[in-house]
Scaffold this motif. Structure first.
Motif, PDB file in Angstrom:
ATOM      1  N   UNK A 234      19.382   9.813  -5.047  1.00  0.00           N
ATOM      2  CA  UNK A 234      20.833   9.983  -5.036  1.00  0.00           C
ATOM      3  C   UNK A 234      21.298  11.285  -5.672  1.00  0.00           C
ATOM      4  N   UNK A 235      20.372  12.089  -6.175  1.00  0.00           N
ATOM      5  CA  UNK A 235      20.732  13.341  -6.825  1.00  0.00           C
ATOM      6  C   UNK A 235      21.532  14.226  -5.864  1.00  0.00           C
ATOM      7  N   UNK A 236      22.732  14.600  -6.280  1.00  0.00           N
ATOM      8  CA  UNK A 236      23.581  15.484  -5.489  1.00  0.00           C
ATOM      9  C   UNK A 236      24.294  14.816  -4.329  1.00  0.00           C
TER      10      UNK A 236
ATOM     11  N   UNK B 125       0.838  -1.209   0.000  1.00  0.00           N
ATOM     12  CA  UNK B 125       0.000   0.000   0.000  1.00  0.00           C
ATOM     13  C   UNK B 125       0.864   1.246   0.000  1.00  0.00           C
ATOM     14  N   UNK B 126       0.521   2.213  -0.825  1.00  0.00           N
ATOM     15  CA  UNK B 126       1.238   3.471  -0.887  1.00  0.00           C
ATOM     16  C   UNK B 126       2.429   3.473  -1.833  1.00  0.00           C
ATOM     17  N   UNK B 127       2.800   2.320  -2.360  1.00  0.00           N
ATOM     18  CA  UNK B 127       3.927   2.256  -3.290  1.00  0.00           C
ATOM     19  C   UNK B 127       3.414   2.458  -4.705  1.00  0.00           C
ATOM     20  N   UNK B 128       4.286   2.994  -5.558  1.00  0.00           N
ATOM     21  CA  UNK B 128       3.949   3.135  -6.965  1.00  0.00           C
ATOM     22  C   UNK B 128       4.896   2.257  -7.774  1.00  0.00           C
ATOM     23  N   UNK B 129       4.655   2.157  -9.048  1.00  0.00           N
ATOM     24  CA  UNK B 129       5.483   1.307  -9.894  1.00  0.00           C
ATOM     25  C   UNK B 129       6.672   2.077 -10.467  1.00  0.00           C
ATOM     26  N   UNK B 130       7.291   2.921  -9.643  1.00  0.00           N
ATOM     27  CA  UNK B 130       8.475   3.671 -10.047  1.00  0.00           C
ATOM     28  C   UNK B 130       9.623   2.689 -10.290  1.00  0.00           C
ATOM     29  N   UNK B 131      10.391   2.934 -11.327  1.00  0.00           N
ATOM     30  CA  UNK B 131      11.504   2.038 -11.622  1.00  0.00           C
ATOM     31  C   UNK B 131      12.687   2.310 -10.697  1.00  0.00           C
ATOM     32  N   UNK B 132      13.584   1.342 -10.598  1.00  0.00           N
ATOM     33  CA  UNK B 132      14.787   1.503  -9.789  1.00  0.00           C
ATOM     34  C   UNK B 132      15.594   2.702 -10.258  1.00  0.00           C
TER      35      UNK B 132
ATOM     36  N   UNK C 290      27.569   0.999  -9.141  1.00  0.00           N
ATOM     37  CA  UNK C 290      26.401   0.559  -9.912  1.00  0.00           C
ATOM     38  C   UNK C 290      25.214   1.495  -9.667  1.00  0.00           C
ATOM     39  N   UNK C 291      24.955   1.859  -8.412  1.00  0.00           N
ATOM     40  CA  UNK C 291      23.838   2.766  -8.121  1.00  0.00           C
ATOM     41  C   UNK C 291      24.039   4.130  -8.746  1.00  0.00           C
ATOM     42  N   UNK C 292      25.256   4.655  -8.713  1.00  0.00           N
ATOM     43  CA  UNK C 292      25.521   5.950  -9.324  1.00  0.00           C
ATOM     44  C   UNK C 292      25.371   5.905 -10.835  1.00  0.00           C
ATOM     45  N   UNK C 293      25.791   4.806 -11.457  1.00  0.00           N
ATOM     46  CA  UNK C 293      25.638   4.682 -12.898  1.00  0.00           C
ATOM     47  C   UNK C 293      24.149   4.637 -13.269  1.00  0.00           C
ATOM     48  N   UNK C 294      23.352   3.927 -12.472  1.00  0.00           N
ATOM     49  CA  UNK C 294      21.916   3.876 -12.724  1.00  0.00           C
ATOM     50  C   UNK C 294      21.308   5.265 -12.536  1.00  0.00           C
ATOM     51  N   UNK C 295      21.681   5.945 -11.451  1.00  0.00           N
ATOM     52  CA  UNK C 295      21.142   7.269 -11.163  1.00  0.00           C
ATOM     53  C   UNK C 295      21.507   8.282 -12.246  1.00  0.00           C
TER      54      UNK C 295
ATOM     55  N   UNK D  97      21.941   7.555 -15.380  1.00  0.00           N
ATOM     56  CA  UNK D  97      21.404   7.155 -16.665  1.00  0.00           C
ATOM     57  C   UNK D  97      22.393   6.479 -17.589  1.00  0.00           C
ATOM     58  N   UNK D  98      23.485   5.951 -17.042  1.00  0.00           N
ATOM     59  CA  UNK D  98      24.463   5.237 -17.874  1.00  0.00           C
ATOM     60  C   UNK D  98      23.867   3.910 -18.321  1.00  0.00           C
ATOM     61  N   UNK D  99      23.968   3.623 -19.599  1.00  0.00           N
ATOM     62  CA  UNK D  99      23.368   2.423 -20.151  1.00  0.00           C
ATOM     63  C   UNK D  99      24.092   1.150 -19.752  1.00  0.00           C
ATOM     64  N   UNK D 100      25.372   1.225 -19.435  1.00  0.00           N
ATOM     65  CA  UNK D 100      26.136   0.001 -19.152  1.00  0.00           C
ATOM     66  C   UNK D 100      26.209  -0.311 -17.672  1.00  0.00           C
ATOM     67  N   UNK D 101      25.244   0.176 -16.895  1.00  0.00           N
ATOM     68  CA  UNK D 101      25.225  -0.120 -15.456  1.00  0.00           C
ATOM     69  C   UNK D 101      24.903  -1.571 -15.294  1.00  0.00           C
TER      70      UNK D 101
END
Length: 57
Positions: free
Chosen positions: A22-24, A7-14, A46-51, A53-57
C-alpha cells in the motif's frame, strides 16, 4: 515441524504486507461514515492505519 503456509509463501506479517503493497497508494471504499461517537471500521481506514504503523488500528 511443517509449515501451514502454501508453497512459496513466507511468514510475513499483515502489517509488513500492507506497508509494502500500500506504500504510496490511495484507498477508497463505499463504507458508510460512522455516526458521531461510533468507531470507524472502514476497511480502507484500517488497512492504511496498519500500513502506516499506527498502534490503534
Amino acid at each position: 515441524m511443517s509449515s501451514s503456509l502454501p508453497d512459496g509463501w513466507t511468514s510475513t506479517t499483515l502489517a509488513e504486507v500492507c506497508e509494502i503493497q500500500l506504500d504510496g497508494k490511495d484507498l477508497a471504499c463505499w463504507c458508510p461514515l460512522p455516526e458521531p461517537g461510533e468507531i470507524d471500521w472502514c476497511h480502507a481506514r484500517v488497512l492504511l492505519k496498519i500500513a502506516n504503523g499506527d498502534d490503534d488500528a
